[in-house]
Design a protein around this motif. Structure first.
Motif, PDB file in Angstrom:
ATOM      1  N   VAL A 120      41.430  57.790  37.432  1.00  0.00           N
ATOM      2  CA  VAL A 120      42.057  57.030  38.519  1.00  0.00           C
ATOM      3  C   VAL A 120      42.490  55.656  38.014  1.00  0.00           C
ATOM      4  O   VAL A 120      43.617  55.212  38.260  1.00  0.00           O
ATOM      5  CB  VAL A 120      41.092  56.903  39.725  1.00  0.00           C
ATOM      6  CG1 VAL A 120      41.601  55.884  40.743  1.00  0.00           C
ATOM      7  CG2 VAL A 120      40.890  58.258  40.383  1.00  0.00           C
ATOM      8  N   THR A 121      41.598  54.989  37.295  1.00  0.00           N
ATOM      9  CA  THR A 121      41.929  53.672  36.744  1.00  0.00           C
ATOM     10  C   THR A 121      43.115  53.771  35.790  1.00  0.00           C
ATOM     11  O   THR A 121      44.031  52.943  35.840  1.00  0.00           O
ATOM     12  CB  THR A 121      40.702  53.074  36.022  1.00  0.00           C
ATOM     13  OG1 THR A 121      39.645  52.940  36.975  1.00  0.00           O
ATOM     14  CG2 THR A 121      41.020  51.716  35.423  1.00  0.00           C
ATOM     15  N   GLY A 122      43.108  54.788  34.947  1.00  0.00           N
ATOM     16  CA  GLY A 122      44.217  54.984  34.013  1.00  0.00           C
ATOM     17  C   GLY A 122      45.531  55.237  34.726  1.00  0.00           C
ATOM     18  O   GLY A 122      46.574  54.694  34.349  1.00  0.00           O
ATOM     19  N   LEU A 123      45.506  56.059  35.771  1.00  0.00           N
ATOM     20  CA  LEU A 123      46.725  56.328  36.538  1.00  0.00           C
ATOM     21  C   LEU A 123      47.247  55.057  37.201  1.00  0.00           C
ATOM     22  O   LEU A 123      48.458  54.808  37.221  1.00  0.00           O
ATOM     23  CB  LEU A 123      46.466  57.410  37.593  1.00  0.00           C
ATOM     24  CG  LEU A 123      46.284  58.831  37.067  1.00  0.00           C
ATOM     25  CD1 LEU A 123      45.769  59.746  38.170  1.00  0.00           C
ATOM     26  CD2 LEU A 123      47.581  59.359  36.490  1.00  0.00           C
ATOM     27  N   ARG A 124      46.344  54.248  37.723  1.00  0.00           N
ATOM     28  CA  ARG A 124      46.775  53.002  38.370  1.00  0.00           C
ATOM     29  C   ARG A 124      47.365  52.034  37.348  1.00  0.00           C
ATOM     30  O   ARG A 124      48.340  51.341  37.635  1.00  0.00           O
ATOM     31  CB  ARG A 124      45.618  52.377  39.133  1.00  0.00           C
ATOM     32  CG  ARG A 124      45.304  53.180  40.393  1.00  0.00           C
ATOM     33  CD  ARG A 124      44.335  52.505  41.304  1.00  0.00           C
ATOM     34  NE  ARG A 124      44.231  53.292  42.531  1.00  0.00           N
ATOM     35  CZ  ARG A 124      43.102  53.617  43.130  1.00  0.00           C
ATOM     36  NH1 ARG A 124      41.958  53.190  42.643  1.00  0.00           N
ATOM     37  NH2 ARG A 124      43.111  54.341  44.227  1.00  0.00           N
ATOM     38  N   ARG A 125      46.771  51.981  36.167  1.00  0.00           N
ATOM     39  CA  ARG A 125      47.343  51.126  35.121  1.00  0.00           C
ATOM     40  C   ARG A 125      48.717  51.639  34.703  1.00  0.00           C
ATOM     41  O   ARG A 125      49.648  50.853  34.484  1.00  0.00           O
ATOM     42  CB  ARG A 125      46.405  51.067  33.912  1.00  0.00           C
ATOM     43  CG  ARG A 125      45.200  50.194  34.156  1.00  0.00           C
ATOM     44  CD  ARG A 125      44.335  50.075  32.933  1.00  0.00           C
ATOM     45  NE  ARG A 125      43.156  49.306  33.277  1.00  0.00           N
ATOM     46  CZ  ARG A 125      42.007  49.379  32.654  1.00  0.00           C
ATOM     47  NH1 ARG A 125      41.863  50.198  31.622  1.00  0.00           N
ATOM     48  NH2 ARG A 125      40.983  48.653  33.028  1.00  0.00           N
ATOM     49  N   MET A 126      48.856  52.956  34.586  1.00  0.00           N
ATOM     50  CA  MET A 126      50.164  53.528  34.245  1.00  0.00           C
ATOM     51  C   MET A 126      51.185  53.195  35.334  1.00  0.00           C
ATOM     52  O   MET A 126      52.356  52.916  35.033  1.00  0.00           O
ATOM     53  CB  MET A 126      50.053  55.040  34.056  1.00  0.00           C
ATOM     54  CG  MET A 126      49.310  55.444  32.802  1.00  0.00           C
ATOM     55  SD  MET A 126      48.981  57.216  32.718  1.00  0.00           S
ATOM     56  CE  MET A 126      50.630  57.878  32.647  1.00  0.00           C
ATOM     57  N   ALA A 127      50.747  53.228  36.602  1.00  0.00           N
ATOM     58  CA  ALA A 127      51.643  52.878  37.705  1.00  0.00           C
ATOM     59  C   ALA A 127      52.085  51.424  37.592  1.00  0.00           C
ATOM     60  O   ALA A 127      53.265  51.109  37.773  1.00  0.00           O
ATOM     61  CB  ALA A 127      50.957  53.122  39.050  1.00  0.00           C
ATOM     62  N   ASP A 128      51.146  50.553  37.269  1.00  0.00           N
ATOM     63  CA  ASP A 128      51.500  49.139  37.086  1.00  0.00           C
ATOM     64  C   ASP A 128      52.502  48.980  35.944  1.00  0.00           C
ATOM     65  O   ASP A 128      53.456  48.214  36.049  1.00  0.00           O
ATOM     66  CB  ASP A 128      50.255  48.306  36.797  1.00  0.00           C
ATOM     67  CG  ASP A 128      49.339  48.180  38.008  1.00  0.00           C
ATOM     68  OD1 ASP A 128      49.796  48.466  39.139  1.00  0.00           O
ATOM     69  OD2 ASP A 128      48.161  47.819  37.817  1.00  0.00           O
ATOM     70  N   GLU A 129      52.281  49.710  34.862  1.00  0.00           N
ATOM     71  CA  GLU A 129      53.175  49.626  33.707  1.00  0.00           C
ATOM     72  C   GLU A 129      54.553  50.202  34.009  1.00  0.00           C
ATOM     73  O   GLU A 129      55.538  49.817  33.385  1.00  0.00           O
ATOM     74  CB  GLU A 129      52.561  50.342  32.513  1.00  0.00           C
ATOM     75  CG  GLU A 129      51.335  49.639  31.964  1.00  0.00           C
ATOM     76  CD  GLU A 129      50.556  50.473  30.965  1.00  0.00           C
ATOM     77  OE1 GLU A 129      50.994  51.603  30.639  1.00  0.00           O
ATOM     78  OE2 GLU A 129      49.500  49.999  30.515  1.00  0.00           O
TER      79      GLU A 129
END
Length: 169
Positions: A120-129
């Motif tokens: 989940v954290t990784g997906l949110r970071r990817m979304a931010d990127e």
């Protein structure tokens, strides 16, 4: 978890209609060689079961039909956030169930929940990127552990970061 919207339902119907229209049923007498027929019609009719058309096709051919139906600009960040939200909801529901059913969460299950939260954290970071204007120069560098192997420092370890993020909410 978000329920499908009428827009999602309409998009799914348009994709199904496009794939059905692209499905070609060759009787072998189309006048083309097998290779030319395949090149001309990569999506083949396979069967019709209970009113549903089944197809046989390479993934790339299916993807091409789907992409032609989707809006030109799909918001990648929104898709990633939606996936993150769905996984977060699922892990929260499963955690609540475990607590209600067993009164505690065993060590292995806790590790599994933390792994999903890391995703989940990784997906949110990817979304931010994926947001326009994101600082493309920023690159996280894992450190090395005491044995010289690539690793994470305690403050950048994904599970630690996820716990910190949840604590801040």
């Amino acid at each position: 978890m978000a329920e499908p919207t009428p827009q999602h339902d309409q998009t799914a119907l348009r994709i199904a209609a496009a794939l059905t229209a692209a499905a070609y049923e060759c009787d072998g007498n189309c006048g083309l060689s097998d290779r030319d027929c395949y090149d001309a019609h990569p999506i083949n009719f396979s069967a019709r079961v209970n009113g549903t058309t089944h197809i046989d096709a390479p993934v790339t051919a299916i993807a091409a039909v789907v992409m032609a139906v989707l809006p030109e600009h799909t918001d990648r960040a929104a898709v990633l956030r939606e996936a993150a939200d769905r996984y977060a909801t699922l892990v929260d529901q499963n955690e609540a169930y475990e607590l209600a059913e067993h009164g505690q969460i065993d060590h292995e299950t806790r590790i599994q929940f933390e792994a999903v939260r890391d995703v989940v954290t990784g997906l949110r970071r990817m979304a931010d990127e994926a947001q326009p204007g994101h600082d493309d120069e920023h690159r996280c560098q894992p450190c090395t552990d005491r044995h010289g192997a690539p690793g994470w420092t305690d403050d950048t370890q994904p599970a630690a970061k996820a716990q910190q993020d949840r604590a801040e909410r």
